[in-house]
Design a protein around this motif. Structure first.
Motif, PDB file in Angstrom:
ATOM      1  N   PHE A  55       0.834  -1.202   0.000  1.00  0.00           N
ATOM      2  CA  PHE A  55       0.000   0.000   0.000  1.00  0.00           C
ATOM      3  C   PHE A  55       0.870   1.255   0.000  1.00  0.00           C
ATOM      4  O   PHE A  55       0.608   2.207  -0.725  1.00  0.00           O
ATOM      5  N   LEU A  56       1.925   1.245   0.797  1.00  0.00           N
ATOM      6  CA  LEU A  56       2.846   2.378   0.835  1.00  0.00           C
ATOM      7  C   LEU A  56       3.589   2.503  -0.491  1.00  0.00           C
ATOM      8  O   LEU A  56       3.734   3.606  -1.027  1.00  0.00           O
ATOM      9  N   ASP A  57       4.043   1.382  -1.029  1.00  0.00           N
ATOM     10  CA  ASP A  57       4.738   1.400  -2.322  1.00  0.00           C
ATOM     11  C   ASP A  57       3.860   2.021  -3.402  1.00  0.00           C
ATOM     12  O   ASP A  57       4.325   2.831  -4.208  1.00  0.00           O
ATOM     13  N   TYR A  58       2.587   1.644  -3.421  1.00  0.00           N
ATOM     14  CA  TYR A  58       1.656   2.175  -4.410  1.00  0.00           C
ATOM     15  C   TYR A  58       1.497   3.693  -4.253  1.00  0.00           C
ATOM     16  O   TYR A  58       1.558   4.436  -5.232  1.00  0.00           O
ATOM     17  N   GLU A  59       1.299   4.152  -3.032  1.00  0.00           N
ATOM     18  CA  GLU A  59       1.109   5.588  -2.791  1.00  0.00           C
ATOM     19  C   GLU A  59       2.363   6.381  -3.147  1.00  0.00           C
ATOM     20  O   GLU A  59       2.278   7.497  -3.651  1.00  0.00           O
ATOM     21  N   GLN A  60       3.535   5.812  -2.896  1.00  0.00           N
ATOM     22  CA  GLN A  60       4.784   6.517  -3.183  1.00  0.00           C
ATOM     23  C   GLN A  60       4.998   6.709  -4.682  1.00  0.00           C
ATOM     24  O   GLN A  60       5.756   7.581  -5.087  1.00  0.00           O
ATOM     25  N   LYS A  61       4.326   5.932  -5.505  1.00  0.00           N
ATOM     26  CA  LYS A  61       4.429   6.090  -6.958  1.00  0.00           C
ATOM     27  C   LYS A  61       3.551   7.232  -7.471  1.00  0.00           C
ATOM     28  O   LYS A  61       3.707   7.666  -8.608  1.00  0.00           O
ATOM     29  N   PRO A  63       2.543  10.872  -8.166  1.00  0.00           N
ATOM     30  CA  PRO A  63       3.350  12.095  -8.278  1.00  0.00           C
ATOM     31  C   PRO A  63       3.031  13.140  -7.208  1.00  0.00           C
ATOM     32  O   PRO A  63       3.849  14.009  -6.932  1.00  0.00           O
ATOM     33  N   GLU A  64       1.863  13.051  -6.590  1.00  0.00           N
ATOM     34  CA  GLU A  64       1.495  14.015  -5.551  1.00  0.00           C
ATOM     35  C   GLU A  64       1.924  13.562  -4.155  1.00  0.00           C
ATOM     36  O   GLU A  64       1.654  14.245  -3.169  1.00  0.00           O
ATOM     37  N   TYR A  65       2.601  12.428  -4.069  1.00  0.00           N
ATOM     38  CA  TYR A  65       3.038  11.914  -2.768  1.00  0.00           C
ATOM     39  C   TYR A  65       4.205  12.741  -2.238  1.00  0.00           C
ATOM     40  O   TYR A  65       5.220  12.905  -2.904  1.00  0.00           O
ATOM     41  N   HIS A  66       4.043  13.277  -1.054  1.00  0.00           N
ATOM     42  CA  HIS A  66       5.148  13.876  -0.300  1.00  0.00           C
ATOM     43  C   HIS A  66       4.726  13.934   1.164  1.00  0.00           C
ATOM     44  O   HIS A  66       3.549  14.083   1.478  1.00  0.00           O
ATOM     45  N   LEU A  67       5.681  13.770   2.039  1.00  0.00           N
ATOM     46  CA  LEU A  67       5.392  13.799   3.469  1.00  0.00           C
ATOM     47  C   LEU A  67       5.215  15.237   3.930  1.00  0.00           C
ATOM     48  O   LEU A  67       6.036  16.098   3.626  1.00  0.00           O
ATOM     49  N   THR A  68       4.148  15.473   4.656  1.00  0.00           N
ATOM     50  CA  THR A  68       3.891  16.785   5.239  1.00  0.00           C
ATOM     51  C   THR A  68       4.609  16.859   6.575  1.00  0.00           C
ATOM     52  O   THR A  68       4.523  15.937   7.378  1.00  0.00           O
ATOM     53  N   GLU A  69       5.323  17.944   6.784  1.00  0.00           N
ATOM     54  CA  GLU A  69       5.996  18.157   8.062  1.00  0.00           C
ATOM     55  C   GLU A  69       5.497  19.460   8.656  1.00  0.00           C
ATOM     56  O   GLU A  69       5.355  20.457   7.956  1.00  0.00           O
ATOM     57  N   PHE A  70       5.229  19.435   9.941  1.00  0.00           N
ATOM     58  CA  PHE A  70       4.770  20.621  10.644  1.00  0.00           C
ATOM     59  C   PHE A  70       5.898  21.142  11.516  1.00  0.00           C
ATOM     60  O   PHE A  70       6.637  20.363  12.116  1.00  0.00           O
ATOM     61  N   ASN A  71       6.025  22.461  11.598  1.00  0.00           N
ATOM     62  CA  ASN A  71       7.017  23.064  12.490  1.00  0.00           C
ATOM     63  C   ASN A  71       6.556  22.888  13.921  1.00  0.00           C
ATOM     64  O   ASN A  71       5.396  23.112  14.235  1.00  0.00           O
TER      65      ASN A  71
END
Length: 72
Positions: A55-61, A63-71
């Motif tokens: 499931f993670l492999d599929y999502e990482q493919k 193009p809009e996949y990126h990890l959101t980081e909060f300050n």
């Protein structure tokens, strides 16, 4: 663990499937993921999905996949 968080931009409107958005973030638990989003946004969280394996492999493919980081 990586989580996919489905949300609406605002808590003022009823959720509509057509306007559901998502973001990806890394957190220790689902509760921690919810807390991160609630503390840093005004989003109305609909669902939090843990991603791993295929499931993670599929999502990482995506193009809009990126990890959101909060300050902190």
């Amino acid at each position: 663990m990586i989580y996919k968080v489905y949300y609406q931009e605002t808590k003022e409107r009823n959720p509509q499937r057509e306007t559901t958005q998502s973001l990806y973030l890394e957190a220790e638990t689902e509760v921690a993921a919810r807390t991160l989003v609630e503390d840093n946004t005004d989003h109305n969280i609909e669902f939090i999905e843990p991603l791993e394996g295929n499931f993670l492999d599929y999502e990482q493919k995506n193009p809009e996949y990126h990890l959101t980081e909060f300050n902190k």
